[in-house]
Design a protein around this motif. Structure first.
Motif, PDB file in Angstrom:
ATOM      1  N   ALA A 311      41.672  50.748  42.001  1.00  0.00           N
ATOM      2  CA  ALA A 311      41.160  49.592  42.630  1.00  0.00           C
ATOM      3  C   ALA A 311      41.081  48.536  41.701  1.00  0.00           C
ATOM      4  CB  ALA A 311      40.183  49.783  43.466  1.00  0.00           C
ATOM      5  N   LEU A 312      41.843  47.186  41.801  1.00  0.00           N
ATOM      6  CA  LEU A 312      41.664  45.990  41.220  1.00  0.00           C
ATOM      7  C   LEU A 312      41.067  45.123  41.940  1.00  0.00           C
ATOM      8  CD1 LEU A 312      44.810  46.359  39.039  1.00  0.00           C
ATOM      9  CD2 LEU A 312      42.613  47.045  38.256  1.00  0.00           C
ATOM     10  N   ARG A 313      40.432  44.203  41.341  1.00  0.00           N
ATOM     11  CA  ARG A 313      39.831  43.005  41.889  1.00  0.00           C
ATOM     12  C   ARG A 313      39.438  41.775  41.018  1.00  0.00           C
ATOM     13  NH1 ARG A 313      37.049  43.071  47.119  1.00  0.00           N
ATOM     14  NH2 ARG A 313      35.839  41.169  47.686  1.00  0.00           N
ATOM     15  N   ASP A 314      39.845  40.728  41.700  1.00  0.00           N
ATOM     16  CA  ASP A 314      39.608  39.427  40.508  1.00  0.00           C
ATOM     17  C   ASP A 314      38.008  39.284  40.310  1.00  0.00           C
ATOM     18  OD1 ASP A 314      40.024  36.931  39.267  1.00  0.00           O
ATOM     19  OD2 ASP A 314      39.456  35.804  41.479  1.00  0.00           O
ATOM     20  N   ALA A 315      37.940  39.206  39.154  1.00  0.00           N
ATOM     21  CA  ALA A 315      36.281  38.903  38.635  1.00  0.00           C
ATOM     22  C   ALA A 315      35.853  37.420  39.029  1.00  0.00           C
ATOM     23  CB  ALA A 315      36.235  38.983  37.241  1.00  0.00           C
ATOM     24  N   ASP A 316      36.818  36.357  39.293  1.00  0.00           N
ATOM     25  CA  ASP A 316      36.401  35.150  39.819  1.00  0.00           C
ATOM     26  C   ASP A 316      35.817  34.383  38.632  1.00  0.00           C
ATOM     27  OD1 ASP A 316      36.465  32.750  41.270  1.00  0.00           O
ATOM     28  OD2 ASP A 316      34.697  33.441  42.411  1.00  0.00           O
ATOM     29  N   MET A 317      36.336  34.405  37.317  1.00  0.00           N
ATOM     30  CA  MET A 317      35.792  33.753  36.347  1.00  0.00           C
ATOM     31  C   MET A 317      36.712  32.790  35.884  1.00  0.00           C
ATOM     32  SD  MET A 317      34.125  36.989  34.220  1.00  0.00           S
ATOM     33  CE  MET A 317      33.405  36.001  32.824  1.00  0.00           C
ATOM     34  N   ILE A 318      36.159  31.671  35.235  1.00  0.00           N
ATOM     35  CA  ILE A 318      36.819  30.510  34.566  1.00  0.00           C
ATOM     36  C   ILE A 318      36.465  30.748  33.275  1.00  0.00           C
ATOM     37  CG2 ILE A 318      37.238  28.169  34.322  1.00  0.00           C
ATOM     38  CD1 ILE A 318      36.581  27.931  37.290  1.00  0.00           C
ATOM     39  N   PHE A 319      37.309  30.990  32.132  1.00  0.00           N
ATOM     40  CA  PHE A 319      37.012  31.123  30.823  1.00  0.00           C
ATOM     41  C   PHE A 319      38.169  30.547  29.894  1.00  0.00           C
ATOM     42  CE2 PHE A 319      39.716  34.200  32.736  1.00  0.00           C
ATOM     43  CZ  PHE A 319      40.518  34.610  31.506  1.00  0.00           C
ATOM     44  N   ASP A 320      37.721  30.617  28.737  1.00  0.00           N
ATOM     45  CA  ASP A 320      38.345  29.975  27.567  1.00  0.00           C
ATOM     46  C   ASP A 320      38.564  31.073  26.552  1.00  0.00           C
ATOM     47  OD1 ASP A 320      39.027  27.483  28.405  1.00  0.00           O
ATOM     48  OD2 ASP A 320      37.048  26.850  27.525  1.00  0.00           O
ATOM     49  N   THR A 321      39.837  31.258  25.781  1.00  0.00           N
ATOM     50  CA  THR A 321      39.863  32.288  24.749  1.00  0.00           C
ATOM     51  C   THR A 321      39.984  31.639  23.630  1.00  0.00           C
ATOM     52  OG1 THR A 321      42.375  31.991  25.255  1.00  0.00           O
ATOM     53  CG2 THR A 321      41.204  33.692  26.430  1.00  0.00           C
ATOM     54  N   LEU A 322      39.790  32.459  22.413  1.00  0.00           N
ATOM     55  CA  LEU A 322      39.946  32.158  21.168  1.00  0.00           C
ATOM     56  C   LEU A 322      41.242  31.520  20.709  1.00  0.00           C
ATOM     57  CD1 LEU A 322      37.672  34.911  19.455  1.00  0.00           C
ATOM     58  CD2 LEU A 322      36.724  32.481  20.085  1.00  0.00           C
ATOM     59  N   PRO A 323      41.256  30.693  19.609  1.00  0.00           N
ATOM     60  CA  PRO A 323      42.474  30.367  18.878  1.00  0.00           C
ATOM     61  C   PRO A 323      43.304  31.744  18.450  1.00  0.00           C
ATOM     62  CG  PRO A 323      40.560  28.951  18.165  1.00  0.00           C
ATOM     63  CD  PRO A 323      39.958  30.142  18.859  1.00  0.00           C
ATOM     64  N   GLY A 324      44.521  31.527  18.744  1.00  0.00           N
ATOM     65  CA  GLY A 324      45.470  32.701  18.126  1.00  0.00           C
ATOM     66  C   GLY A 324      45.579  33.487  19.218  1.00  0.00           C
ATOM     67  N   VAL A 325      44.924  33.488  20.468  1.00  0.00           N
ATOM     68  CA  VAL A 325      45.250  34.194  21.682  1.00  0.00           C
ATOM     69  C   VAL A 325      46.313  33.494  22.411  1.00  0.00           C
ATOM     70  CG1 VAL A 325      44.239  35.168  23.711  1.00  0.00           C
ATOM     71  CG2 VAL A 325      42.809  35.301  21.775  1.00  0.00           C
ATOM     72  N   PRO A 326      47.342  34.316  22.906  1.00  0.00           N
ATOM     73  CA  PRO A 326      48.257  33.658  23.518  1.00  0.00           C
ATOM     74  C   PRO A 326      47.898  33.012  24.674  1.00  0.00           C
ATOM     75  CG  PRO A 326      48.887  36.006  23.132  1.00  0.00           C
ATOM     76  CD  PRO A 326      47.430  36.056  22.770  1.00  0.00           C
ATOM     77  N   GLU A 327      48.500  32.000  25.030  1.00  0.00           N
ATOM     78  CA  GLU A 327      48.284  31.137  26.132  1.00  0.00           C
ATOM     79  C   GLU A 327      49.162  31.150  27.236  1.00  0.00           C
ATOM     80  OE1 GLU A 327      48.440  27.053  24.755  1.00  0.00           O
ATOM     81  OE2 GLU A 327      46.705  27.189  23.382  1.00  0.00           O
ATOM     82  N   GLY A 328      48.653  30.987  28.659  1.00  0.00           N
ATOM     83  CA  GLY A 328      49.439  31.198  29.723  1.00  0.00           C
ATOM     84  C   GLY A 328      48.334  31.234  30.939  1.00  0.00           C
TER      85      GLY A 328
END
Length: 692
Positions: A311-328
């Motif tokens: 079972a998967l479910r959206d965590a409903d989080m808005i977040f930013d990743t660190l530099p170097g992590v792929p964008e998309g």
């Protein structure tokens, strides 16, 4: 022999063959909507279970075929189990049994109520019959099933049958059922990582699908030409998906920006059993459809582990990743480890690609791409599997106070009847002491401890031995087993007397009835020596008939064993149908007039005890040469008729009441001692006369 012939004829007329496996119609009667019975899936009586749409929803099977564990009647308890595809019990229903306590004692209602407790529980969860012991229930992961008072041993056997049969089905049909607890992120594991390290170590997994590969997946279908964008740019990326489990703190720190990491930690503090999964897609797929609703299950993503859905479910989080992590397009999904997801073991992410064909009512087509996932074990902690104690040990632990009391009581009784026998029998309040002991046996061993031994147990053991089965069921009633051990020890030391004279609760009730009859000055009915000897043979004939029943009509053993009133008087406290109450009451009322008539003439267990008494290693009751000739006092006083005219003790009928020992040691009662005392007195008086 005439009685034995009648017994054999009755057994042959009432005998029945062992119950055959249920046919399709019989099993279907147990399956209620929204489920329906499917087709057999093997030759062991396992059937498929269908949901309302006709799709496979689980399995249905009988326990007696998969796990024919013998009950206390010697035959298996047969139950029907309905199991869903996730390994959860849909229902457990009673089909048939011959457990004496439920056949005509407590009735089947409490047994059926016990089986209702399985609904909704997973086979993954350790389950035991009993109550939490001390703090064992606090966060232990065990599920405790309430037993049935006075029938815990029988329901333990039923529980073992259910688990044994279900696990066999699970191993054969449901390989994905986990056998160990899921891993949880180790908060103390600290490892310096960055995105490149995650990629190099295979912690971050990558799925790349070009438009050409997408077209190839739909080739030959009506949806082959329904994606112009893919056809216009075959080398363009439909999926450029990265997946990483950010539950372990070291991995989360290598991916998320500080604020996002704080939000994640806050989320996990509120939902500590959730495993967060970060997905980033820079292709055209976009992870979810335009109709997706936040905080719900993603409509284009799924997961599978060990062949079972995760079972998967959206965590409903808005977040930013660190530099170097792929964008998309990025989102964090969550899966609850309590539902079986184990992040440290291999699992598969499923990504669905959807196309529509037509304008007004388009036909929907889809294809699925998969990504193998899994995070190294070093980032996790894994609790040791919660192991339920063996059922016999759980039974012993649940009855620990009673067993301790019994373990203290029995040695005292053995010492009193052994080395202390002469002192006990010579005590001036011996009768009161004996009645007090019998009251304790009737109250503690019988009514409270439910330790009334029955001929049913030896007969079940005989059937088990003839069928080559397991005797493990004997361990499920440890209290009675200890009483059996004491009775067997009594065989070696004294013959049948220890149990029949001191440990049998129903025997104690009969003795109380005898004393009440004397207090009321009711007439005492005493049979002649000839009829007494004849009637004592009846119990051996009944025992022979019961033994033959085991082989000729085993399903009737519990019925013919009703010749014992023990279940009515001791086990169910006379709370039974009137015919059984009348029968048990008859023997107690008869005891007012005739001393322990059931024990002496009818009891098949007493017959077995008498035969077992042949193991006795010695004649433990002291005799004198004058016993029998000329003295007949012990014979006359023996209520059991266990002393022959020549003064010899018939140990097969001796109940170890110690009355003859009291007489033998009492200088005021034993005729040889009285005569010897008189002779000494006469010699003393004659001595002065002779001197003169």
């Amino acid at each position: 022999m005439r009685i034995l012939h009648l017994v054999l004829c009755w057994v042959l007329m009432t005998g029945a063959a062992l119950a055959a496996p249920l046919d399709r119609d019989q099993i279907a009667a147990f399956v209620v909507p929204p489920y329906a019975l499917g087709e057999p899936v093997n030759d062991k009586g396992v059937w498929s279970l269908l949901n309302s749409g006709g799709a496979e929803a689980g399995y249905v099977f009988e326990t007696a075929i998969m796990a024919p564990l013998p009950g206390f009647s010697g035959g298996p308890i047969n139950m029907l189990v309905m199991l869903d595809l996730d390994g959860r019990f849909i229902d457990v229903r009673l089909i048939s049994h011959n457990e004496p306590i439920f056949v005509s004692g407590l009735g089947e209602a409490p047994f059926r109520k016990f089986l209702e407790q399985y609904r909704g529980h997973s086979i993954n969860t350790p389950m035991v019959v009993g109550v939490p012991y001390g703090d064992a229930g606090a966060g232990s992961g065990l599920v405790y099933l309430d037993g049935v008072l006075k029938a815990t041993a029988s329901v333990r056997i039923a529980h073992e049958s259910i688990l044994a049969a279900t696990l066999e089905v699970a191993r054969e049909k449901m390989q994905g059922i986990k056998s160990v607890p899921p891993a949880t992120p180790d908060p103390a594991h600290d490892e310096a990582l960055d995105w490149q390290a995650l990629v190099d170590q295979g912690i971050a997994r990558h799925l790349r699908v070009t438009n050409a590969e997408l077209d190839a997946a739909f080739a030959g279908t009506i949806w082959a030409d329904d994606d112009p964008e893919a056809q216009a740019d075959p080398q363009g990326l439909f999926l450029d998906l990265w997946l990483v489990d950010i539950g372990p703190p070291s991995i989360a720190r290598a991916v998320l920006a500080p604020d996002a990491l704080t939000d994640l930690n806050r989320f996990l503090s509120l939902s500590p059993t959730e495993e967060p999964l970060l997905l980033i897609d820079s292709g055209r797929h976009g992870l979810v459809s335009a109709d997706f609703v936040r905080n719900t299950a993603p409509d284009l993503l799924g997961a599978e582990q060990d062949g079972l859905p995760v079972a998967l479910r959206d965590a409903d989080m808005i977040f930013d990743t660190l530099p170097g992590v792929p964008e998309g397009t990025a989102m964090i999904l969550r899966s609850d480890r309590r539902l079986g997801f184990d992040p440290a073991r291999d699992w598969t992410l499923q990504v669905k690609a959807v196309r529509e064909h037509g304008m007004f009512q388009p036909e929907i087509g889809s294809t699925t791409f998969t990504l193998a996932a899994g995070t190294p074990e070093r980032f996790f902690l894994r609790a040791k599997p919660v192991e339920a104690l063996p059922q016999w040990l759980e039974a012993a632990r649940n009855r620990a106070p009673d067993l301790i009391a019994l373990a203290l009581l029995l040695p005292v009784l053995l010492l009193a009847l052994g080395p202390g026998m002469n002192r006990l029998s010579g005590h001036r309040h011996f009768t009161a002491i004996r009645l007090a002991v019998l009251a304790g046996m009737a109250g503690f061993v019988g009514f409270w401890g439910q330790g009334q031994l029955s001929i049913v147990t030896p007969l079940a053991a005989l059937r088990t031995a003839s069928d080559g089965g397991s005797f493990a069921y004997l361990l499920y009633d440890p209290f009675s087993l200890v009483v059996w051990a004491a009775a067997v020890l009594g065989f070696v030391l004294w013959g049948r007397g220890l149990f029949c004279g001191w440990l049998c609760p129903f025997g104690a009730l009969q003795e109380f009835a005898h004393h009440l009859g004397r207090l009321l000055r009711l007439p005492k009915i005493e049979l002649s020596v000839l009829w007494d000897a004849r009637l004592k043979r009846v119990k051996y004939l009944l025992l022979a008939g019961l033994v033959l029943t085991v082989f000729i009509a085993p399903d009737r053993v519990d019925t013919v064993a009703e010749v014992e009133p023990f279940k009515t008087a001791i086990t169910t406290h006379f709370m039974r149908e009137w015919i059984f109450v009348t029968y048990a009451g008859f023997w107690l009322v008869l005891g007012l007039f005739t001393f322990k008539g059931f024990c002496r003439y009818i009891c098949p267990l007493g017959a077995l005890m008498a035969i077992g008494g042949l193991l006795r290693g010695r004649d433990w009751i002291a005799r004198r040469k004058e016993c029998g000739s000329p003295c007949q006092l012990c014979k006359v006083r023996c209520n059991y008729g266990a002393i022959a005219a020549d003064g010899k003790i018939g140990y097969s009928e001796c109940f170890q009441c110690l009355d003859c020992v009291t007489i033998h040691n009492d200088a005021k009662q034993c005729v040889p001692l009285v005569l010897a005392a008189r002779g000494r007195a006469m010699r003393k008086r004659a001595a002065p006369v002779a001197a003169k």
